[in-house]
Each structure stands twice: as structure tokens, then as C-alpha cells.
Design a protein around this motif. Structure first.
Motif, mmCIF file in Angstrom:
data_model
loop_
_atom_site.group_PDB
_atom_site.id
_atom_site.type_symbol
_atom_site.label_atom_id
_atom_site.label_comp_id
_atom_site.label_asym_id
_atom_site.label_seq_id
_atom_site.Cartn_x
_atom_site.Cartn_y
_atom_site.Cartn_z
ATOM 1 N N PRO A 168 0.815 -1.224 0.000
ATOM 2 C CA PRO A 168 0.000 0.000 0.000
ATOM 3 C C PRO A 168 0.843 1.267 0.000
ATOM 4 C CG PRO A 168 -0.762 -1.558 1.655
ATOM 5 C CD PRO A 168 0.558 -2.071 1.169
ATOM 6 N N LEU A 169 0.334 2.301 -0.652
ATOM 7 C CA LEU A 169 0.863 3.665 -0.619
ATOM 8 C C LEU A 169 -0.175 4.488 0.139
ATOM 9 C CD1 LEU A 169 2.000 3.867 -4.360
ATOM 10 C CD2 LEU A 169 3.467 3.549 -2.378
ATOM 11 N N THR B 226 6.501 10.677 -2.335
ATOM 12 C CA THR B 226 6.264 9.449 -1.577
ATOM 13 C C THR B 226 7.552 9.065 -0.864
ATOM 14 O OG1 THR B 226 4.602 8.640 -3.135
ATOM 15 C CG2 THR B 226 5.650 7.009 -1.706
ATOM 16 N N ALA B 227 7.473 8.772 0.419
ATOM 17 C CA ALA B 227 8.636 8.337 1.195
ATOM 18 C C ALA B 227 8.617 6.820 1.306
ATOM 19 C CB ALA B 227 8.617 8.971 2.577
ATOM 20 N N ASP C 285 3.745 13.671 1.067
ATOM 21 C CA ASP C 285 2.367 13.338 0.702
ATOM 22 C C ASP C 285 1.965 11.916 1.095
ATOM 23 O OD1 ASP C 285 1.681 15.833 -0.857
ATOM 24 O OD2 ASP C 285 3.489 15.155 -1.925
ATOM 25 N N THR C 286 2.732 10.919 0.659
ATOM 26 C CA THR C 286 2.383 9.524 0.938
ATOM 27 C C THR C 286 3.593 8.778 1.479
ATOM 28 O OG1 THR C 286 2.847 8.912 -1.359
ATOM 29 C CG2 THR C 286 0.554 9.395 -0.796
ATOM 30 N N GLY C 287 3.290 7.706 2.183
ATOM 31 C CA GLY C 287 4.341 6.859 2.734
ATOM 32 C C GLY C 287 4.131 5.410 2.353
ATOM 33 N N GLN C 288 5.222 4.683 2.324
ATOM 34 C CA GLN C 288 5.193 3.273 1.941
ATOM 35 C C GLN C 288 6.202 2.535 2.801
ATOM 36 O OE1 GLN C 288 6.284 2.689 -2.156
ATOM 37 N NE2 GLN C 288 6.183 0.446 -2.069
ATOM 38 N N SER D 40 2.179 -1.849 5.923
ATOM 39 C CA SER D 40 1.963 -3.224 5.468
ATOM 40 C C SER D 40 3.146 -3.669 4.618
ATOM 41 C CB SER D 40 0.675 -3.322 4.639
ATOM 42 O OG SER D 40 0.537 -4.614 4.081
ATOM 43 N N ARG D 41 3.445 -4.922 4.698
ATOM 44 C CA ARG D 41 4.372 -5.523 3.741
ATOM 45 C C ARG D 41 3.626 -5.741 2.431
ATOM 46 N NH1 ARG D 41 8.926 -8.292 6.204
ATOM 47 N NH2 ARG D 41 8.906 -8.044 8.474
ATOM 48 N N ALA D 42 4.347 -6.209 1.425
ATOM 49 C CA ALA D 42 3.675 -6.583 0.181
ATOM 50 C C ALA D 42 2.789 -7.796 0.456
ATOM 51 C CB ALA D 42 4.705 -6.906 -0.896
#
Length: 663
Positions: A422-423, A617-618, A636-639, A644-646
């Protein structure tokens, strides 16, 4: 005369009992047949009996006596050394040549054991074959012995033992084959040595290597040769113990495999004559290094030229890797000094692969494969160095080769699958999109992440087919989520694209076709390219990026901050998103003692991106503290694993309808 049991360079071919005898051998046997009549045991009986026998008995007796004298004279005068031997192996009669060969009178040899005179009893197989002929169970046998002449010189003798017809005795004959053996040795030397360097060549190197490995195997699992030999046995010699060669003391074997760096340039610019002189000079220095290695076994290391500018130093009784490393270092030092070749001053270096292992269980092929691989590592690591064989590195190489050979068919077999990470919107915790990450479900190695095979796919070109499959699968899945959750805000899917996909395929046409096929809106597809691939793009790649952007597809720069970081170029690229490399976020790990510089750098990048109309995105967000600082900076967004993992597509479907991921 003493005998030294040594094997012939080229054994005589096996002969059957029906093999036709040479003229000399037939004459020798004929002489022996008559010579047995002159021997005292058994005494000859009367020539005839009966009343009529006396009519011509005296002429017949005279003729037989004359005949016997002729054969006896021929036996004595023959140049071929011969002796008649009884069933017990004792000499009944010997000619003068036999006595001369042994340095004594022929008469003094009577009643002596023939086997002791020519050393037939020191080897079990030879002794057995000899006894079989004495007992009449075998027609003949032949072997070669190295004998010591009374004058001190050594000679090679071919010993033949065969039954005397119409008698229970055998004829032992000896032929001096020293000249033939010397010729064979000279021919073998020419065959087994390199004419340029005078070193052993590839054939002799592998012969010596195979002998060393065979000797090590005999040490580890000694086998006893059969006591008897078959009737086809014609050329057996005493087995010389490999201990006399020094094998078996450590049970290990070592190899330094090297070639010269840049030798081709010498040949191309200065000519093959200079190249050959350089090879000869290198060979001399290698030999000096091997001879000065402090190795105590007679004969030292084997230095060979395997071909071209490739050389090998074989250590048959290695004491460990340190010995091989010292030898490799000495070779590099020896080659550092320039070579003066008749006024031509040349400098060369070498790359060396070093292998050392237990000899038992090792094959010549396996050892050379390991040496060749290690030499390649030395070249790849920068040349002019030595590298020791690393089993782990080799295992990785073998795995890479296995993956490379099966990657293309794996796409066709459907061995790949996608997981999604998820992003997350840092402001409200909502899932805005997902990144598709390909996994290879390999039947042998299990589930493999992208870093295990994407590089291979880019090298062999299979990335085009694989990338097309990933793009189609991800778009189809994103569209399915949209259908399953019509009331929710649709999420976009981000797919990684390799530069080779842009060059080797019509990426624009592929994307357009897949979007039309799956029904996914262009703005719900994001394509990620690495910074090094995007920065400086020109020509076809830049045209493709602009066409995709005009289509409505989002373009993201992945791992931003690790490549060119040409910030001014960003304004001219059709980019929508910057994905900050995880190394920036990891700088936020120490929440109690944060590094202000890290935060300033990230804040500056975020502000720059926003002014250019880009979102940020970080990557690699793992703690709530990192998320809070990124939120405060304006990312803006984090990953990352904090969210969550993939995961599988079903898990993403659950997140779409769930509460925001607030941390």
C-alpha cells in the motif's frame, strides 16, 4: 645386474597365444629346442630300437649330433640374450649374450633363479604371469624392465618368456630397447611440451593432474589388484608406489590459474614474435617462483602453459590455502618488474584464480571449472590480483546461471505472481494506491524477490516479456478492485518499468493496448523508473515518457536522491511523483537524537517537488516517529512495513473498505 621396476612410456599391445613370432624369436625357440637336448636333465634316450634300427642308426646319430652342435653353436653365438629355464624357474642353459648382459660367465648362471636375474618377482602381477608360463597354463608374456648394467649405466630391456615346443621348459630372452625408449621419450617430450615456453603443455598438465587425483583416491580407498592376470596380459610392470612421488601426504591439491592482463594488445601492436618472447620470459619467472616456494617434494610444482597467455601452477601436495596465497603473491611480485626483450621494455600484470581442496572426490573437470570461475572473479574485481575460490560466491553464481537459463520459460509456464504494497496518505491514513511487486515462484528455489532475477531479465532481454505480463496483470487487478468497490475512491497501481523496456519494445503502444484491454483509466496507472534512467533521458526514452504522460499515465522517479539528482532537469521531465529513497527515511531512525541535517534535506526536497507540481512518496517508513516527522515536513504519501508488507490481492481488497491506517 639389478633391476628397477618402472613402467614403459608406451606399453606393448596385448598379444594372444596365436600371435606370430618374429624371425629372431622363432630362431631363438628353435635353438632352445635343440639346446634342451644338450641339457643334462633329462638325459637323452636311445635314438632307436629293434633289429632294423642298426642298419642306419649310426648315420642318423651322426646327423643328429651334428645338428645339435649347430644349434648349440647358434644359441651360444646369438646376439639376443637367451636362457632356457626349467619348470622351477632355474636356468638350465644361458648363452654368452645373456652372461655379458649380466656381467658374468654364461656357465655361472646355471641353477640360478631366472626371476631374480631380471627382477620378475618384485611385482605380483608380473610374477603370477611368469609362473603361469612355467606351469604351461599360458602361452607367453612380455614385460619391460629398467636394468642396471655392470658398467653402471641403465638400460631398458624387453623381457619375453615363452614355452619351448615339445619340452616342459621355457625360453627367456632379453632385448635391449634403450634406443627405442629414448626415441619414444624424445617424441613424448615434443608432444607434451610447449615449443614457445618449453613448459609442459595442456596435455601433460591434465595427465599430471589426473595422476595426482587418482593417487589421492588410492590413498583414501586402497584397492588390491587381482592376484592373477588373464591370458591377454602381455605388458605388466611393477606398480611404483605413489608415495615415491610425494602424493598422499596431505591429501590436498592446489592450483594457481592465471592469464596475462592485456596480452592481446601486445600481440596486436608489437607482433607475435615479441608476444612469444614475452610468454617465454613470463614462463621463466613463473618457474622460478615455483622452484623457490620452499616445497620439499622432489620435482616441485608443475608449471604449465595451457594455451594462449594462460598458465597454471599445480601444487600436488598442498599444505593449505596460505601456501597457495603466498605462491600467488610471489607470482604477482615477480611479474611487476618490466621485461627487457631485446631492447623492447614491456610491463605486464596477471590475474590469478586460486583453488585449494581435498583431492579425494575432486575431478579434474571440477577443479578446472572452479579455477576458471575464480580467474574470472579476479578479472572482474579489477585485474592484477589474485582471488581465492569462494564456495558461497560460486553457489550464488550457479544459482544465477540456473535462474538465467530458466527465466524465459518460467514466464510461459506462469511461475510469476504479484504482491502489492500500500501507498498511504500521510495526512489521513487512507490507502491511495499500491505498488505491484513481482515474485518468482521458482520450483527449486522457492519464492524469489525481484532483486534476485530482475537484473538477469534485463541482461538477457526477457524483461520485456516479463514487464508486459506484470503490467497487464497489475492493471487487470486494479480494475477488478474498482469493480468490487464501486462506492470507494479507486486506488491507482504503480508498476516498475526497466529502461530496456523503453528501448526494446514499444512501451507506449503496450500501455495503451493494456489499458484498453483491461478498461483501467490511465490516471490509475503509475509507472516507476529509476532516477538514473530518467535523468538525462533523450531521444526515444524522453519521447515515450512524454507520450505516456500526455495519455494521462502518472510517471514516478523511483529511489530519488541516489542517482544524478539533477534537480534542474526535473522541470523538463513529464514526471508526476518523486519517491524518496529509503536512505533518507532511515536517517530518522534515532527519534531521541534526530539529525537536523537529514530533516532539512528531506524538507528541501519536498518543498522543491511541490513547487514543481510534484507529489512526494517516502519509502521504507517503519516507525510512527518517522511517519510523524514526514507528515510534519509535508510529505504526501508513505510506503513501508509500518503500514503493510507486500501482500496478496485479497488483503488489499480488505484495506480498501477498511478504516484509514492512522499511525
Amino acid at each position: 645386474m639389478s633391476g628397477t621396476p618402472e613402467g614403459p612410456v608406451h606399453p606393448e599391445p596385448p598379444e594372444t597365444p596365436q600371435t606370430e613370432l618374429s624371425v629372431t624369436e622363432r630362431h631363438a625357440e628353435a635353438c632352445a629346442m635343440r639346446q634342451t637336448d644338450l641339457a643334462p636333465d633329462p638325459a637323452p634316450g636311445p635314438l632307436g630300437t629293434g633289429i632294423d634300427a642298426g642298419i642306419d642308426a649310426e648315420p642318423r646319430a651322426d646327423r643328429r649330433a651334428a645338428e645339435l652342435r649347430d644349434y648349440h653353436a647358434a644359441f651360444r653365438a646369438a646376439q639376443l640374450a637367451m636362457a632356457v629355464v626349467d619348470q622351477d624357474g632355474l636356468v638350465v642353459a644361458a648363452n654368452d649374450s645373456f652372461g655379458t648382459l649380466l656381467g658374468t660367465e654364461a656357465g655361472a648362471l646355471r641353477e640360478q633363479a631366472a626371476a631374480d636375474l631380471v627382477d620378475l618377482a618384485s611385482d605380483g602381477r608380473t610374477w603370477h604371469a611368469y609362473r603361469e608360463v612355467l606351469r604351461g597354463r599360458r602361452s607367453r608374456f612380455r614385460c619391460t624392465r629398467r636394468l642396471k648394467h655392470p658398467d653402471g649405466r641403465s638400460l631398458w630391456a624387453e623381457v619375453t618368456v615363452s614355452p619351448v615346443p615339445e619340452s616342459r621348459r621355457v625360453l627367456l630372452s632379453i632385448a635391449d630397447v634403450s634406443d627405442r625408449r629414448e626415441l619414444q621419450a624424445r617424441l613424448r617430450h615434443l608432444q607434451m611440451h610447449d615449443p614457445v615456453t618449453r613448459l609442459p603443455n595442456r596435455a601433460l598438465f591434465f595427465e599430471r593432474l589426473s595422476s595426482a587425483l587418482e593417487a589421492a583416491a588410492q590413498d583414501a580407498a586402497p584397492e588390491t589388484a587381482p592376484a592373477g592376470a588373464g591370458s591377454s596380459y602381455e605388458s605388466h610392470e611393477p606398480h611404483q608406489s605413489h608415495e615415491s612421488y610425494g602424493y598422499g601426504r596431505t591429501g590436498r591439491i592446489g592450483l594457481c590459474y592465471l592469464d596475462l592482463d592485456g596480452f592481446k594488445a601486445v600481440n596486436d601492436t608489437l607482433g607475435h614474435r615479441v608476444g612469444d618472447r614475452l610468454l617465454a620470459a613470463v614462463a621463466a619467472r613463473l618457474t622460478e617462483c615455483a622452484d623457490s616456494d620452499g616445497y620439499t617434494r622432489s620435482g616441485g610444482h608443475l608449471v604449465a602453459r595451457l594455451g594462449g597467455d594462460e598458465f597454471a601452477i599445480l601444487v600436488e601436495d598442498s599444505t593449505g590455502t596460505e601456501q597457495l596465497a603466498d605462491l600467488a603473491r610471489s607470482v604477482l611480485r615477480a611479474l611487476q618488474d618490466p621485461f627487457d626483450l631485446g631492447g623492447q621494455r614491456l610491463s605486464v600484470s596477471a590475474s590469478i584464480g586460486v583453488v585449494e581442496r581435498t583431492a579425494h572426490g575432486t575431478t579434474a573437470t571440477a577443479l578446472m571449472q572452479a579455477a576458471d570461475t575464480t580467474l574470472y572473479w579476479a578479472k572482474a574485481d579489477g585485474k592484477a590480483r589474485w582471488t581465492l575460490f569462494d564456495p558461497e560466491r560460486n553457489a550464488h553464481r550457479m544459482t544465477r546461471q540456473a535462474l538465467s537459463s530458466t527465466l524465459r520459460p518460467a514466464v510461459e509456464r506462469g511461475e510469476f505472481g504479484l504482491e502489492y504494497q500500500p501507498l498511504v496518505d500521510l495526512a489521513d491514513g487512507a490507502v491511495r494506491g499500491v505498488e505491484a511487486l513481482v515474485r518468482w515462484n521458482h520450483p527449486q528455489f522457492g519464492s524469489l524477490p525481484p532483486n534476485r532475477f530482475i537484473g538477469i531479465a534485463e541482461e538477457d532481454g526477457s524483461i520485456v516479456e516479463l514487464g508486459r505480463w506484470v503490467l497487464r496483470t497489475a492493471c487487470r487487478q486494479a480494475r477488478q478492485w474498482q469493480k468490487d468497490h464501486p462506492r470507494e475512491r479507486p486506488i491507482f497501481v504503480s508498476v516498475n518499468v526497466a529502461v530496456r523496456q523503453v528501448w526494446d519494445s514499444d512501451l507506449v503502444a503496450d500501455v495503451a493496448g493494456i489499458l484498453a484491454e483491461t478498461g483501467l483509466a490511465p490516471h490509475l496507472l503509475q509507472l516507476e523508473l529509476t532516477e538514473s534512467a530518467v535523468m538525462g533521458s533523450a531521444g526515444r526514452p524522453l519521447q515515450a515518457l512524454k507520450a505516456l504522460s500526455d495519455m494521462g499515465v502518472r510517471i514516478a522517479i523511483d529511489d530519488f536522491g541516489t542517482g544524478y539528482s539533477n534537480l534542474a532537469y526535473l522541470s523538463r521531465l513529464p514526471v508526476s511523483v518523486l519517491k524518496l529513497d529509503g536512505s533518507f527515511v532511515r536517517g530518522f531512525q534515532d527519534e531521541e537524537h534526530p539529525n537536523p541535517a537529514d530533516e532539512l534535506i528531506v524538507e528541501a526536497l519536498v518543498q522543491l517537488a511541490h513547487r514543481l507540481g510534484l507529489t512526494v512518496t517516502a519509502e521504507c517508513v517503519e516507525t510512527s516517529g518517522q511517519a510523524a516527522r514526514l507528515r510534519r515536513i509535508g510529505c504526501d504519501t508513505g510506503q513501508g512495513w509500518l503500514y503493510s508488507r507486500a501482500v496478496a490481492p485479497d488483503r488489499i481488497a480488505e484495506l480498501i473498505g477498511a478504516e484509514p491506517l492512522r499511525v
